[in-house]
Design an enzyme around this catalytic site. Structure first.
Site, short mmCIF file in Angstrom:
data_model
loop_
_atom_site.label_atom_id
_atom_site.label_comp_id
_atom_site.label_asym_id
_atom_site.label_seq_id
_atom_site.Cartn_x
_atom_site.Cartn_y
_atom_site.Cartn_z
N LYS A 122 -5.92 -2.52 13.31
CA LYS A 122 -4.58 -1.99 13.05
C LYS A 122 -4.77 -0.76 12.19
O LYS A 122 -4.96 -0.84 10.97
CB LYS A 122 -3.75 -3.04 12.31
CG LYS A 122 -2.26 -2.99 12.61
CD LYS A 122 -1.57 -1.71 12.22
CE LYS A 122 -1.25 -1.66 10.75
NZ LYS A 122 -0.75 -0.32 10.33
N GLU B 75 -2.85 4.39 -10.10
CA GLU B 75 -3.51 5.19 -9.06
C GLU B 75 -2.46 6.11 -8.44
O GLU B 75 -1.48 5.66 -7.85
CB GLU B 75 -4.09 4.29 -7.96
CG GLU B 75 -4.82 5.10 -6.90
CD GLU B 75 -5.31 4.25 -5.73
OE1 GLU B 75 -4.52 3.48 -5.17
OE2 GLU B 75 -6.50 4.37 -5.38
#
Ligand code: NAD
Length: 484
Positions: A177, A388
């Site tokens: 995927k 992040e």
């Protein structure tokens, strides 16, 4: 308009999940329509992968599989320009990066794991038995079965084949995927699979989003025997929960908030060159990139000035132009996220040494541009220093002692990578042994020997991939004990 289809059982098929648009990040224009896989398509892909395990693929010798893996590497290289153009259109990254990193490494992964599986051994133990006789134990290496491969968008082909190559080397079959942002090269690889004679069902691709879509359909599918995932830590948590049903193993390569530690005795020019790449390469969208920089006081001013100058030196523009050194970020949504942190930095009173906003890009007004940015002056608990961001930005803070530098670097829930810059071998060894990360680079960054263990500690992941470590994840060891 280009149509990007699913690849199931060796055939390109439209999915039942509708379609979604694929944008060229440089302009924001839609250039392809992607067919999303529905639950039934994911079922079909997993079923095809299961059937292939029992078919010709399952009966192949290691030598035959290795031959096919090498053909896959050659097959990608033979269509290098097509893969390159597809990757650039999906990501907006400059040709100078994609042609040196993404596509060559995307192909090389197949050769690396072909070599690995040829030389991989298992254990043998002789033992004495109570009746005075003996027994021999040996382990057989077999595939785990059907592997679900869920990938991010930052290095699409490279990170996908980093998983698919060892999975196939070990005899598994895969359902991939790809990220919804970057569906093209995984699909193109389907053509190469057919062309080189990989049996149908061995490699399948299902497109779509994550939650409530192809990603979740795949990771919660009971027919999947193991899941390998690279992406955000939050997503990794969701996937681990899905994998708990049926106790399926997971390999998770997740996010980071990587620190660089620069000591007074570092070679200034080499450090600036290396740390510049660590902060800004791929528009900062590298899991291993540096977003926190700790610099010893004696060299602090020079690093601040030098890095700000590096940030200003990037040339942005058409990624197909060889002179361009920085592209956009991946999407409008990601741009909004990155610029949101730029706003938070300003609001938090950061001193902005370079960048800090969005550039004006004539002719590319719809593109997802952000400026390479360097800040100082924020506290360690500010979101810009803790989260992040995954953009071309870094925050610099001075430190005095080695202990302080180590403590600052370790002060993060993440533990993916670190860089240490020093000309003192003692400092390098001492500090490297204390940093709580999976990967430490000394006086370099992103220098990769693909046999080495790769992965993160703390919230940056579970398990290691690379070399034999990949083979461990993608194979099931079965011990055989023979009474002699
Ligand atoms: P992401 O987690 O948003 O998406 C990654 C993939 O997971 C996509 O294919 C997405 O569709 C799928 N997904 C999302 N939710 C899902 C769910 N609930 N179930 C199943 N699948 C789901 O990550 P991203 O934004 O594509 O990539 C950037 C992130 O990847 C950053 O955090 C970066 O640090 C990380 N990353 C880590 C490494 C590493 O080796 N540690 C390497 C590259 C990127």
């Amino acid at each position: 308009m280009t149509k990007i289809l699913n690849f199931i059982d060796g055939q390109f098929t439209a999915g039942s999940g509708g379609t979604f648009a694929n944008h060229f990040p440089t302009t924001g224009e839609v250039f392809a329509e992607v067919s999303a896989a529905g639950k039934d398509d994911v079922d079909a892909a997993v079923g095809a992968a299961r059937a292939a395990l029992k078919g010709p693929w399952g009966r192949m010798s290691v030598a035959e599989r290795v031959g096919l893996l090498r053909k896959l590497a050659d097959g990608i290289n033979a269509r290098f320009d097509e893969f390159l153009a597809a990757e650039i259109r999906d990501t907006g990254k400059p040709r100078s990066i994609a042609s040196h990193i993404d596509i060559p490494r995307g192909a090389a992964n197949f050769n690396v794991f072909a070599d690995q599986i040829l030389t991989a051994s298992t254990e043998t133990f002789e033992m004495a038995t109570p009746d005075g006789g003996g027994a021999l134990n040996y382990a057989l290496r077999g595939p785990r079965g059907v592997i679900g491969v869920v990938c991010p968008w930052n290095l699409p082909l490279l990170l996908m084949t980093w998983k698919v190559a060892p999975a196939l080397a070990c005899g598994n079959t895969v359902v991939v995927k790809p990220s919804e942002e970057t569906p093209a090269t995984a699909t193109l690889l389907g053509e190469v699979m057919n062309a080189v004679g990989i049996p149908r069902g061995v490699y399948n691709v299902v497109h779509g989003f994550g939650p409530g879509a192809a990603g979740e359909f795949l990771t919660s599918h009971p027919g999947v025997d193991g899941i390998t995932f690279t992406g955000e830590t939050r997503t990794g948590e969701a996937i681990m929960k899905a994998a708990a049903n049926g106790v399926r193993p997971v390999s998770l390569e997740l996010g980071g908030k990587n620190a660089g530690i620069i000591f007074d005795d570092a070679d200034l020019d080499k450090t600036l060159e290396g740390i510049g790449r660590a902060c800004f390469a791929n528009t900062g969208q590298v899991c291993l990139g540096t977003e926190r920089l700790y610099v010893q006081r004696g060299i602090y001013e020079r690093i601040c000035e030098g890095l700000a100058e590096k940030a200003r030196s990037y040339r942005m523009g058409d990624p197909f132009d060889d002179a361009v050194t920085m592209g956009t970020v991946i999407s409008a949504e990601h741009r909004a996220k990155v610029l949101g942190y730029y706003d938070k930095a300003r609001a938090g009173g950061a001193e902005i040494l370079a960048g800090g906003g969005a550039p004006e890009m004539q002719g590319y007004e719809g593109g997802y541009w952000v400026e390479p940015t360097v800040w100082t002056g924020l506290e360690e608990d500010h979101p810009v220093v803790t989260d992040e961001i995954f953009g071309p930005c870094t925050h610099i803070r001075p430190f005095d002692t080695e202990e302080e530098g180590v403590a600052l670097a370790n002060n993060s829930p993440y533990g993916l990578a670190t860089t240490i810059w020093t000309t003192n071998l003692g400092t390098a060894h001492r500090v490297a042994s204390q940093i709580e990360v999976g990967i430490t680079w000394v006086n370099c960054w992103f220098l990769r020997d693909l046999r080495t263990p790769f992965g993160g500690s703390k919230s940056s992941g579970i398990g290691r991939e690379g070399g034999l470590h990949s083979l461990e994840f993608y194979s099931e060891l079965r011990n055989v004990c023979i009474k002699l």
